[in-house]
Design a protein around this motif. Structure first.
Motif, PDB file in Angstrom:
ATOM      1  N   ALA A  71       8.134   2.549  -4.479  1.00 13.34           N
ATOM      2  CA  ALA A  71       7.368   1.770  -3.496  1.00 13.34           C
ATOM      3  C   ALA A  71       6.801   0.499  -4.130  1.00 13.34           C
ATOM      4  O   ALA A  71       6.751  -0.560  -3.487  1.00 13.34           O
ATOM      5  CB  ALA A  71       6.240   2.616  -2.909  1.00 13.34           C
ATOM      6  N   ILE A  72       6.390   0.585  -5.398  1.00 11.97           N
ATOM      7  CA  ILE A  72       5.891  -0.604  -6.101  1.00 11.97           C
ATOM      8  C   ILE A  72       7.008  -1.636  -6.253  1.00 11.97           C
ATOM      9  O   ILE A  72       6.795  -2.841  -6.059  1.00 11.97           O
ATOM     10  CB  ILE A  72       5.315  -0.208  -7.474  1.00 11.97           C
TER      11      ILE A  72
ATOM     12  N   ALA B 142       4.132  -1.586   1.622  1.00 11.77           N
ATOM     13  CA  ALA B 142       4.743  -0.959   0.451  1.00 11.77           C
ATOM     14  C   ALA B 142       3.697  -0.680  -0.619  1.00 11.77           C
ATOM     15  O   ALA B 142       3.761   0.343  -1.319  1.00 11.77           O
ATOM     16  CB  ALA B 142       5.850  -1.843  -0.110  1.00 11.77           C
ATOM     17  N   LEU B 143       2.711  -1.559  -0.752  1.00  9.74           N
ATOM     18  CA  LEU B 143       1.662  -1.366  -1.756  1.00  9.74           C
ATOM     19  C   LEU B 143       0.755  -0.197  -1.377  1.00  9.74           C
ATOM     20  O   LEU B 143       0.402   0.634  -2.231  1.00  9.74           O
ATOM     21  CB  LEU B 143       0.843  -2.646  -1.898  1.00  9.74           C
ATOM     22  N   THR B 144       0.346  -0.126  -0.099  1.00 10.37           N
ATOM     23  CA  THR B 144      -0.503   0.992   0.315  1.00 10.37           C
ATOM     24  C   THR B 144       0.272   2.305   0.248  1.00 10.37           C
ATOM     25  O   THR B 144      -0.298   3.353  -0.046  1.00 10.37           O
ATOM     26  CB  THR B 144      -1.033   0.763   1.739  1.00 10.37           C
ATOM     27  N   CYS B 145       1.590   2.253   0.494  1.00  4.35           N
ATOM     28  CA  CYS B 145       2.425   3.445   0.347  1.00  4.35           C
ATOM     29  C   CYS B 145       2.438   3.893  -1.116  1.00  4.35           C
ATOM     30  O   CYS B 145       2.328   5.085  -1.414  1.00  4.35           O
ATOM     31  CB  CYS B 145       3.840   3.160   0.835  1.00  4.35           C
ATOM     32  N   ALA B 146       2.567   2.936  -2.039  1.00  8.21           N
ATOM     33  CA  ALA B 146       2.561   3.264  -3.470  1.00  8.21           C
ATOM     34  C   ALA B 146       1.234   3.909  -3.874  1.00  8.21           C
ATOM     35  O   ALA B 146       1.203   4.863  -4.667  1.00  8.21           O
ATOM     36  CB  ALA B 146       2.818   2.010  -4.297  1.00  8.21           C
ATOM     37  N   GLY B 147       0.126   3.389  -3.341  1.00  6.50           N
ATOM     38  CA  GLY B 147      -1.175   3.995  -3.637  1.00  6.50           C
ATOM     39  C   GLY B 147      -1.277   5.408  -3.089  1.00  6.50           C
ATOM     40  O   GLY B 147      -1.788   6.310  -3.760  1.00  6.50           O
ATOM     41  N   TYR B 148      -0.788   5.597  -1.873  1.00  2.29           N
ATOM     42  CA  TYR B 148      -0.778   6.919  -1.235  1.00  2.29           C
ATOM     43  C   TYR B 148      -0.017   7.915  -2.101  1.00  2.29           C
ATOM     44  O   TYR B 148      -0.531   8.987  -2.460  1.00  2.29           O
ATOM     45  CB  TYR B 148      -0.126   6.767   0.139  1.00  2.29           C
TER      46      TYR B 148
END
Length: 552
Positions: free
Chosen positions: A203-204, A215-221
């Motif tokens: 995702a990052i 994509a960034l918030t997905c990577a954090g999730y």
């Protein structure tokens, strides 16, 4: 230094066994697995005992009243502090057995066991911070004991934790059963945590290439869930030898993961533009989660534990509600989102059931949750892929509309410009102007004039689409760009174009009186560039129109 402390602790436990010679729980060790359920087996140690610096004096002095007078805990589920138990083990065979303390968090874990053939107690340390010599078992702590079939073993256990989230049962395994359990338990957990981590990295990479916040918030999730479970399972400590008990970190990181999850859901379903109330709610929910996450590091862990679980309950209800709502309005990004959260919710139900007195111990409850979460993370990444797919579809649609004439469905001036920039080799340009359109509009109305334009476009497509492209460059102007493989073929194509245009003009005049076309033709061999070719064809078209007017 370590051996000195071990001697002190062994002396302590030996003293316990002598000073407080009371009967403990009797466990018959058999092949396979035997579990002693957490029901009135643990006794609470006084808070004044400091187990971190244990020796015989500091431990024995507060216990003058005896082991049997220590308060019995009905169950350790939801409790915290230090507890002790004494077990009498009756082996069915000589050899090793593995003891597993089924608890997530153990700050200090000490055991000592004695039998008739031993001159001194055998000490084992199985805490999270001192597990180098013990078998590595994610989510739990374990140690091995050596027994003889003919001898009863007296086993003392002391554990301390800031929170025992579930009842603390004790399981005994023979070697074959333990190693099988270790492989499945550790393998499933490591595979799940690795999956979450790799998905977060993916995702990052998507974010770095697209710069899309979703994509960034997905990577954090995904990433914070992966790191949290790596910490909670003990894997993080096994990999990096962290000096503090990192198993608590999973609970402390959870609110930040939920904050990222809230923003991801908002981005996933385009809430800022399509669901404004939900957008505002998720934004407030994420801010509250971050504030609680920061605050938890300064609160007692039991309070943080409660906060994280309340957040988890609210989040699961919220995600299921959002998933169902989005499916009802046919937002099919929710199909993966809802599937993952349903599976994760079911695993949490299984986990809770596994630690209740109604169902008893169920196998691999911790692993079931982390595996379900990894599958949920896969579904989340599929949601992200679906988001980008819809974005691509929308982009393609807008791209098509921006380069397509709405009336004739031919390429417009923008599409013509792009085609001209890519032209090379041998080609023919046919520039066409529709004659008689104003007369048709004046006599029969603009609707009839539109029919004339559409019919002209259809006839040109029929004549030239197999050799190139047709564009509507203006109100009544059309351009065809046709391709050839060689100069002789180019000459034949030019002759064919003249024939087709004469036929087209005649066909239009049969349907609309005084309608027809003026056209000009230019080839690539006549010009230095595509723009020059267009200009020459346009010039010849006006010459053709001028001649027709004189003849008329």
């Amino acid at each position: 230094m370590l051996s000195y402390l071990q001697c002190l602790r062994a002396l302590c436990f030996f003293s316990l066994a002598v000073v407080f010679p009371v009967l403990g729980e009797v466990v018959d060790l058999k092949n396979g697995k035997v579990t002693l359920q957490d029901s009135h087996i643990w006794r609470e140690l006084p808070a004044s005992i400091e187990l971190a610096n244990i020796d015989s004096a500091t431990l024995l002095l507060p216990l003058q009243t005896g082991y049997e007078h220590l308060p019995i805990a009905p169950s350790l589920g939801g409790e915290s502090g230090s507890y002790i138990t004494k077990l009498l083990l009756k082996p069915s065979a000589d050899g090793r057995y593995f003891v597993v303390i089924n608890a997530n968090f153990i700050d200090i874990g000490l055991s000592a066991y004695v039998s008739g053939s031993q001159s001194r107690p055998q000490l084992e340390v199985f805490s999270q911070l001192a597990d180098d010599a013990t078998p590595h078992l994610l989510h739990f702590q374990s140690f091995a004991i050596q027994v003889n079939e003919s001898e009863t073993v007296e086993l003392w256990l002391v554990i301390k934790a800031k929170q025992f989230p579930t009842p603390v049962s004790i399981s005994f395994y023979d070697p074959a059963t333990f190693y099988e359990y270790q492989i499945y338990n550790n393998g499933l957990s490591i595979a799940a945590i690795t999956t979450m981590t790799l998905l977060a990295l993916l995702a990052i990479l998507v974010y770095l290439s697209t710069k899309k916040r979703v994509a960034l918030t997905c990577a954090g999730y995904l990433g914070l869930h992966g790191i949290g479970w790596a910490a909670a399972s003990g894997l993080l400590d096994d990999l990096f030898n962290i000096p503090t008990n990192s198993t608590y970190w999973g609970m402390m990181l959870f609110p930040f993961a939920i904050a990222c999850a809230g923003q991801f859901v908002s981005d996933l379903f385009d809430c800022p533009s399509n669901h404004k109330k939900l957008f505002r709610f998720l934004r407030v929910f994420s801010v509250i989660s971050v504030v609680l996450g920061v605050t938890m590091w300064f609160l007692p862990f039991t309070t943080g534990f409660l906060i994280s679980h309340l957040l988890a309950m609210v989040w699961m209800i919220l995600t299921l509600s959002i998933g169902v709502t989005m499916l009802k309005i046919r937002d099919y990004r929710a199909k993966y989102f809802l599937t993952g959260n349903l599976l994760y919710s079911a695993s949490l139900g299984y986990y809770i059931s596994a630690h209740s007195h109604y169902f008893g111990e169920l196998p691999y409850s911790e692993s079931a949750v982390v595996v379900a979460l990894s599958v949920d993370c896969i579904c989340i990444l599929l949601c992200l892929a679906e988001w980008f797919k819809l974005q691509q579809i929308e982009f393609n649609r807008n791209y098509y509309l921006s380069r397509t004439d709405a009336m004739t469905k031919l390429g417009n001036r923008f599409a013509l410009s792009e085609c001209i920039e890519q032209l090379n080799g041998f080609y023919v340009v046919v520039y066409v102007d529709l004659d008689g359109l104003k007369t048709v509009n004046d006599r029969n109305g603009h609707q009839e004039g539109d029919k004339l334009i559409v019919e002209t476009a259809r006839l040109m497509q029929r004549s030239f689409s197999h050799r190139g492209s047709v564009f509507r460059s203006g109100g009544d102007e059309f351009v065809s760009i046709l391709h050839a493989q060689s100069a002789p073929e180019l000459e034949e194509l030019t002759k064919s174009c003249r024939s087709h245009m004469d036929a087209l003009s005649y066909e239009l005049s049969q349907a609309w009186r005084r309608a027809g076309v003026s056209f000009g033709i230019a080839t690539s061999v006549e010009c230095d560039s595509a723009k020059d070719c267009i200009f020459l064809a346009d010039k010849r078209m006006y010459q053709y129109k001028s001649i027709n007017k004189k003849l008329a």
